[in-house]
Design a protein around this motif. Structure first.
Motif, PDB file in Angstrom:
ATOM      1  N   ARG A  43       0.818  -1.215   0.000  1.00 42.28           N
ATOM      2  CA  ARG A  43       0.000   0.000   0.000  1.00 42.28           C
ATOM      3  C   ARG A  43       0.849   1.262   0.000  1.00 42.28           C
ATOM      4  O   ARG A  43       0.345   2.346   0.278  1.00 42.28           O
ATOM      5  N   GLN A  72      -0.467   4.466  -1.547  1.00 44.36           N
ATOM      6  CA  GLN A  72      -1.874   4.758  -1.270  1.00 44.36           C
ATOM      7  C   GLN A  72      -1.986   5.748  -0.116  1.00 44.36           C
ATOM      8  O   GLN A  72      -1.221   5.694   0.849  1.00 44.36           O
ATOM      9  N   LEU A  94      -6.946   3.743   3.304  1.00 46.98           N
ATOM     10  CA  LEU A  94      -6.738   2.380   3.793  1.00 46.98           C
ATOM     11  C   LEU A  94      -7.959   1.908   4.564  1.00 46.98           C
ATOM     12  O   LEU A  94      -8.749   2.711   5.064  1.00 46.98           O
ATOM     13  N   SER A  95      -8.100   0.596   4.698  1.00 49.63           N
ATOM     14  CA  SER A  95      -9.122   0.059   5.590  1.00 49.63           C
ATOM     15  C   SER A  95      -8.760   0.407   7.031  1.00 49.63           C
ATOM     16  O   SER A  95      -7.615   0.770   7.336  1.00 49.63           O
ATOM     17  N   GLY A  96      -9.734   0.281   7.935  1.00 52.96           N
ATOM     18  CA  GLY A  96      -9.467   0.597   9.333  1.00 52.96           C
ATOM     19  C   GLY A  96      -8.347  -0.239   9.919  1.00 52.96           C
ATOM     20  O   GLY A  96      -7.488   0.271  10.648  1.00 52.96           O
ATOM     21  N   GLY A  97      -8.334  -1.533   9.603  1.00 52.91           N
ATOM     22  CA  GLY A  97      -7.270  -2.399  10.104  1.00 52.91           C
ATOM     23  C   GLY A  97      -5.910  -2.017   9.558  1.00 52.91           C
ATOM     24  O   GLY A  97      -4.907  -2.033  10.282  1.00 52.91           O
ATOM     25  N   GLU A  98      -5.863  -1.660   8.278  1.00 51.75           N
ATOM     26  CA  GLU A  98      -4.593  -1.241   7.672  1.00 51.75           C
ATOM     27  C   GLU A  98      -4.118   0.078   8.268  1.00 51.75           C
ATOM     28  O   GLU A  98      -2.914   0.271   8.500  1.00 51.75           O
ATOM     29  N   GLN A  99      -5.049   0.990   8.530  1.00 50.02           N
ATOM     30  CA  GLN A  99      -4.670   2.244   9.183  1.00 50.02           C
ATOM     31  C   GLN A  99      -4.069   1.991  10.565  1.00 50.02           C
ATOM     32  O   GLN A  99      -3.097   2.639  10.965  1.00 50.02           O
ATOM     33  N   LEU A 154     -13.422  -0.685  14.124  1.00 46.30           N
ATOM     34  CA  LEU A 154     -13.005  -1.739  13.198  1.00 46.30           C
ATOM     35  C   LEU A 154     -14.074  -2.826  13.104  1.00 46.30           C
ATOM     36  O   LEU A 154     -14.732  -3.165  14.092  1.00 46.30           O
ATOM     37  N   ALA A 155     -14.202  -3.373  11.905  1.00 44.94           N
ATOM     38  CA  ALA A 155     -15.137  -4.481  11.700  1.00 44.94           C
ATOM     39  C   ALA A 155     -14.610  -5.725  12.406  1.00 44.94           C
ATOM     40  O   ALA A 155     -13.389  -5.963  12.436  1.00 44.94           O
ATOM     41  N   VAL A 175     -11.733  -8.041  10.965  1.00 39.38           N
ATOM     42  CA  VAL A 175     -10.309  -7.688  10.883  1.00 39.38           C
ATOM     43  C   VAL A 175      -9.594  -7.797  12.222  1.00 39.38           C
ATOM     44  O   VAL A 175      -8.378  -7.625  12.287  1.00 39.38           O
TER      45      VAL A 175
END
Length: 236
Positions: free
Chosen positions: A127, A130, A135-140, A165-166, A169
């Motif tokens: 990433r 990017q 980013l997704s919440g987990g990636e953040q 977060l979902a 993840v």
């Protein structure tokens, strides 16, 4: 380095949010601070980092930190990953956020540290160009961890990493945090998700009304629903 907190209190102006806090965290140990919303968890971590007015004693391998301002504590090895990943710059790319985190290291160490961070969080290598905000919440959250780790801290204060977060993840995030153990950090994790905390904790303290009301080992958290009801007054 061992973190020791003794008779520690924190306040906003005249309002005392937490009081009489004491605990020790050894290198490589994960301590979870459990508590419902408003229990004082974020205030405690902010005060340990020097961002909130406090009294009491904080030592790192015997060196007093409590009189030091936030910038000096950071230089002495204390890193905070704030609630909501607020140590990230959303418009900047992953690589640019990492570069900002690495900027205080000597120039000759930055590339090796960057490689180490991407080894801990391989998704960030994919990433790199990017924007952090995309980013997704987990990636953040992984990027926020990497930015904090870029200074090679001895103590990592991690505030509510599961917030927003979902559920899908959380296992991936927990696995990423477990990969930090070989670094020998003293990690203090503030969390209200008992199931998530149970998979990481060596020990826990539970806050209620700004005070420690219970403390124990990770085995006490295995019955997630019972622990959530007894420690947080909520379902797991």
């Amino acid at each position: 380095m061992t973190l020791e907190v003794t008779d520690f209190s924190a306040r906003y102006g005249r309002i005392e949010v937490c009081r009489g806090i004491g605990f020790t965290v050894a290198p490589g140990e994960f301590l979870v601070v459990l508590g419902a919303n408003g229990a004082g968890k974020s205030t405690l971590l902010g005060a340990l980092a020097g961002l909130v007015t406090s009294t009491g004693e904080i030592t790192l391998d015997g060196t007093r930190l409590d009189a030091a301002p936030a910038r000096r504590r950071a230089g002495m090895g204390v890193a905070l990953v704030p609630e909501g990943r607020r140590n990230l710059f959303a418009p900047l790319t992953v690589d640019e956020n990492l570069q900002l985190g690495l900027r205080l290291l000597p120039a000759g160490e930055r590339e090796a540290m960057r490689a180490e961070l991407l080894g801990l969080f391989p998704i960030l290598a994919e990433r790199g160009r990017q924007a952090a905000g995309m980013l997704s919440g987990g990636e953040q959250q992984m990027l926020a961890l990497a930015v904090a780790l870029a200074r090679r801290p001895a103590v990592l204060l991690l505030d509510e990493p599961t917030q927003g977060l979902a559920p899908i993840v959380l296992d991936e995030l927990a696995a990423a945090i477990r990969r930090l153990r070989p670094l020998g950090l003293a990690l203090v994790l503030a969390e209200q998700n008992v199931r998530f905390a149970a998979g990481l904790a060596d020990r826990y303290v539970a806050l209620r009304g700004g005070e420690i009301v219970q403390a124990g080992g990770a085995d006490e958290l295995r019955d997630h629903r019972f622990a959530a009801a007894s420690l947080l007054g909520a379902a797991a």
